[in-house]
Motif scaffolding. Structure first.
Motif, PDB file in Angstrom:
ATOM      1  N   ILE A   2       1.096  -1.080   0.362  1.00 17.33           N
ATOM      2  CA  ILE A   2       0.085  -0.289  -0.055  1.00 17.33           C
ATOM      3  C   ILE A   2       1.289   1.196  -0.103  1.00 17.33           C
ATOM      4  CG2 ILE A   2      -1.312   1.144   0.993  1.00 17.33           C
ATOM      5  CD1 ILE A   2      -2.793  -1.409   2.251  1.00 17.33           C
ATOM      6  N   ASP A   3      -0.040   2.367  -0.914  1.00 17.53           N
ATOM      7  CA  ASP A   3       1.430   3.119  -1.387  1.00 17.53           C
ATOM      8  C   ASP A   3       0.660   4.351   0.194  1.00 17.53           C
ATOM      9  OD1 ASP A   3       3.608   5.843  -2.066  1.00 17.53           O
ATOM     10  OD2 ASP A   3       3.003   5.236  -4.059  1.00 17.53           O
ATOM     11  N   PHE A   4       0.854   4.706   1.065  1.00 19.43           N
ATOM     12  CA  PHE A   4       0.030   6.201   1.418  1.00 19.43           C
ATOM     13  C   PHE A   4       0.370   7.078   0.948  1.00 19.43           C
ATOM     14  CE2 PHE A   4       0.979   2.554   5.188  1.00 19.43           C
ATOM     15  CZ  PHE A   4      -0.773   2.124   5.152  1.00 19.43           C
ATOM     16  N   GLN A   5       1.271   7.472   0.456  1.00 15.84           N
ATOM     17  CA  GLN A   5       2.088   8.726  -0.037  1.00 15.84           C
ATOM     18  C   GLN A   5       0.901   8.662  -1.240  1.00 15.84           C
ATOM     19  OE1 GLN A   5       6.272   9.379  -1.148  1.00 15.84           O
ATOM     20  NE2 GLN A   5       5.728  11.222  -1.542  1.00 15.84           N
ATOM     21  N   GLN A  70     -10.031   1.452  -5.507  1.00 15.74           N
ATOM     22  CA  GLN A  70      -8.726   0.594  -5.137  1.00 15.74           C
ATOM     23  C   GLN A  70      -8.047  -0.057  -4.062  1.00 15.74           C
ATOM     24  OE1 GLN A  70      -7.144  -0.085  -9.235  1.00 15.74           O
ATOM     25  NE2 GLN A  70      -8.806  -1.208 -10.895  1.00 15.74           N
ATOM     26  N   MET A  71      -6.886   1.301  -4.198  1.00 11.55           N
ATOM     27  CA  MET A  71      -6.338   1.061  -3.028  1.00 11.55           C
ATOM     28  C   MET A  71      -6.899   0.797  -1.340  1.00 11.55           C
ATOM     29  SD  MET A  71      -3.709   4.196  -4.353  1.00 11.55           S
ATOM     30  CE  MET A  71      -2.545   3.548  -3.653  1.00 11.55           C
ATOM     31  N   ARG A  72      -7.899   1.406  -0.847  1.00 12.43           N
ATOM     32  CA  ARG A  72      -8.993   1.880  -0.258  1.00 12.43           C
ATOM     33  C   ARG A  72      -9.960   0.341   0.182  1.00 12.43           C
ATOM     34  NH1 ARG A  72     -12.853   7.139  -1.109  1.00 12.43           N
ATOM     35  NH2 ARG A  72     -11.167   8.068   0.161  1.00 12.43           N
ATOM     36  N   ALA A  73     -10.030  -0.652  -0.733  1.00  9.67           N
ATOM     37  CA  ALA A  73     -10.124  -2.090  -0.609  1.00  9.67           C
ATOM     38  C   ALA A  73      -9.076  -2.438  -0.583  1.00  9.67           C
ATOM     39  CB  ALA A  73     -10.620  -2.042  -2.350  1.00  9.67           C
ATOM     40  N   GLU A  74      -7.686  -2.084  -0.594  1.00 13.64           N
ATOM     41  CA  GLU A  74      -6.616  -3.525  -0.516  1.00 13.64           C
ATOM     42  C   GLU A  74      -6.290  -3.049   0.898  1.00 13.64           C
ATOM     43  OE1 GLU A  74      -1.563  -3.261  -1.498  1.00 13.64           O
ATOM     44  OE2 GLU A  74      -3.330  -2.835  -2.746  1.00 13.64           O
ATOM     45  N   LEU A  75      -6.185  -1.697   1.320  1.00 19.23           N
ATOM     46  CA  LEU A  75      -6.312  -1.357   3.032  1.00 19.23           C
ATOM     47  C   LEU A  75      -7.253  -1.868   3.773  1.00 19.23           C
ATOM     48  CD1 LEU A  75      -4.831   0.139   4.821  1.00 19.23           C
ATOM     49  CD2 LEU A  75      -6.101   2.606   3.739  1.00 19.23           C
ATOM     50  N   LYS A  76      -8.199  -1.391   3.347  1.00 15.76           N
ATOM     51  CA  LYS A  76      -9.538  -1.794   4.497  1.00 15.76           C
ATOM     52  C   LYS A  76      -9.321  -2.814   5.429  1.00 15.76           C
ATOM     53  CE  LYS A  76     -14.540  -2.089   4.955  1.00 15.76           C
ATOM     54  NZ  LYS A  76     -14.172  -2.856   6.560  1.00 15.76           N
ATOM     55  N   VAL A  90      -8.845   6.773  12.752  1.00 15.84           N
ATOM     56  CA  VAL A  90      -7.999   8.111  11.943  1.00 15.84           C
ATOM     57  C   VAL A  90      -7.749   7.128  10.957  1.00 15.84           C
ATOM     58  CG1 VAL A  90      -5.804   9.266  12.296  1.00 15.84           C
ATOM     59  CG2 VAL A  90      -7.243   9.336  14.366  1.00 15.84           C
ATOM     60  N   MET A  91      -7.422   6.414  10.585  1.00 15.88           N
ATOM     61  CA  MET A  91      -7.117   5.574   9.771  1.00 15.88           C
ATOM     62  C   MET A  91      -8.277   5.442   8.459  1.00 15.88           C
ATOM     63  SD  MET A  91      -3.647   5.035   8.812  1.00 15.88           S
ATOM     64  CE  MET A  91      -3.472   3.649   7.774  1.00 15.88           C
ATOM     65  N   ARG A  92      -9.193   5.264   8.962  1.00 15.27           N
ATOM     66  CA  ARG A  92      -9.918   5.352   8.889  1.00 15.27           C
ATOM     67  C   ARG A  92     -10.770   6.389   7.775  1.00 15.27           C
ATOM     68  NH1 ARG A  92     -13.731   1.451  12.607  1.00 15.27           N
ATOM     69  NH2 ARG A  92     -13.273  -0.729  10.908  1.00 15.27           N
TER      70      ARG A  92
END
Length: 132
Positions: A2-5, A70-76, A90-92
């Motif tokens: 996951i690329d947070f930046q 797509q990134m949100r689905a991977e992060l969830k 906070v992450m949500r």
């Protein structure tokens, strides 16, 4: 990974792209009404160009939104597994809902530095969990 930046960049870009869509749509509608109201027919190229630009901006908006989703689905699943409820919240708010840290600080009644600490700790835990 996951690329947070990249996620932060996309989240920050969305309001500007939405504003561009609204501006281009208003411009296309204005040109269309001017052209159709002209007694000699007007210049079809201006209208066509306005709609092409609008189409490009709308496409960019949808591509950005799709990539972010797509990134949100991977992060969830990673966010759901965080042990600390403050970090999870906070992450949500930051990555799933797209809120800025200042707004999150107001919502959870903490200072902005605390929000950044929660984000940093959670991001590190998630990154470590991905590397295992």
């Amino acid at each position: 990974m996951i690329d947070f930046q990249r996620m932060r960049r996309l989240i920050n870009m969305l309001p500007q792209i939405q504003w561009d869509v609204e501006r281009k749509m208003a411009n296309a509608e204005r040109i269309t009404s001017n052209i159709t109201g002209m007694p000699r027919g007007g210049n079809g190229n201006r209208q066509e160009n306005a709609y092409i630009i609008l189409s490009d901006v709308v496409d960019a908006y949808h591509e950005t939104l799709e990539e972010l989703e797509q990134m949100r689905a991977e992060l969830k699943p990673y966010v759901d597994n965080l042990a600390n409820p403050h970090e999870r919240a906070v992450m949500r708010m930051r990555y799933m809902d797209g809120h800025r840290p200042e707004k999150i600080a107001l919502a959870i009644d903490r200072d902005v530095r605390s929000v950044y600490r929660y984000l940093k700790r959670a991001e590190k835990q998630i990154a470590d969990g991905q590397n295992e």
